[in-house]
Design a protein around this motif. Structure first.
Motif, PDB file in Angstrom:
ATOM      1  N   ILE A 189       0.876  -1.181   0.037  1.00 46.45           N
ATOM      2  CA  ILE A 189      -0.037   0.111   0.079  1.00 46.45           C
ATOM      3  C   ILE A 189       0.678   1.199  -0.030  1.00 46.45           C
ATOM      4  CG2 ILE A 189      -1.473   1.314   1.359  1.00 46.45           C
ATOM      5  CD1 ILE A 189      -2.866  -1.093   2.108  1.00 46.45           C
ATOM      6  N   GLU A 234     -10.971   3.584   2.726  1.00 49.73           N
ATOM      7  CA  GLU A 234     -11.883   4.019   1.625  1.00 49.73           C
ATOM      8  C   GLU A 234     -11.347   5.534   1.490  1.00 49.73           C
ATOM      9  OE1 GLU A 234     -13.346   2.674  -0.740  1.00 49.73           O
ATOM     10  OE2 GLU A 234     -12.856   0.555   0.068  1.00 49.73           O
ATOM     11  N   SER A 270      -8.292   6.164   0.019  1.00 48.75           N
ATOM     12  CA  SER A 270      -8.144   5.900  -1.482  1.00 48.75           C
ATOM     13  C   SER A 270      -8.765   6.869  -2.110  1.00 48.75           C
ATOM     14  CB  SER A 270      -8.986   4.581  -1.892  1.00 48.75           C
ATOM     15  OG  SER A 270     -10.352   4.699  -1.518  1.00 48.75           O
TER      16      SER A 270
END
Length: 212
Positions: free
Chosen positions: A73, A157, A160
């Motif tokens: 990530i 989320e 992102s």
């Protein structure tokens, strides 16, 4: 408790503890260089070293799942996105004195306050938590993954969306820079405008050179 565990003390660290300390020092140095260097590309590369050092620390703590999440990530997505943003906005490769806003003391104050708050939250959360080191492992990849993607799915989320907004912003800035350069090139007085005056002056110069 075995005899080896009983004889082990603070002044007789194991190889894993020595490696943990050395990697921690390298990670801390890379983090300091990341926020103090005046070259944006070098800052991004030193950020790779700092995040990679954290992944090694997780491996030394036998937290393989968190280590690979760190690599996939942060090193594989966040840093790559930062580098793409630098390339799209045509960030200077060399020193960038204009990147310093002059608010170092304010940034240092915010950083220290955030560090104190983070340490206080962690200490307060694990104040009464005790881990049985002699017993079986309390966590596993399945348990960690379930907790991560069930209880912390909203921060993932949000991250992102933040990364997507950063990439879109970099694309918008690059398009504005291209439009500004195209506008400068189309001006009548610009050497790249291809105006009749510039062509006439070049032709006159060549004819004068031919007469000579």
């Amino acid at each position: 408790m075995t005899l080896a565990a009983a004889s082990h003390g603070f002044l007789s660290p194991t190889g894993v503890e020595i490696a943990f300390l050395l990697v921690g020092l390298v990670t801390l140095g890379a983090a300091v260089v990341t926020v103090t260097t005046r070259q944006l590309v070098h800052a991004a590369l030193w950020l790779v070293v700092a995040l990679g050092g954290l992944a090694v620390e997780y491996l030394l703590l036998t937290a393989e799942f968190i280590a690979w999440v760190q690599v996939l990530i942060y090193v594989g997505a966040v840093v790559v996105l930062i580098l793409f943003g630098l390339m799209l906005t045509r960030a200077p490769i060399g020193r960038s004195p204009d990147a310093d806003s002059g608010n170092r003391w304010a940034a240092l104050t915010v950083a220290v306050a955030a560090a104190v708050a983070l340490v206080w939250v962690v200490v307060d959360a694990f104040r009464t938590t005790w881990i049985d080191l002699d017993g079986p492992a309390a966590g596993s990849t399945a348990v960690t993954g379930a907790s991560l993607f069930q209880n912390w799915v909203l921060p993932f989320e949000a991250l992102s969306v933040l990364l997507l907004a950063a990439l879109v912003g970099a694309i918008v800035l690059s398009r504005k820079a291209k439009a500004a350069r195209a506008g400068e090139a189309s001006r009548p007085g610009s050497p790249q405008s291809g105006s009749p005056q510039s062509g006439t002056s070049r032709a006159g110069t060549s004819r004068t050179g031919g007469v000579r």
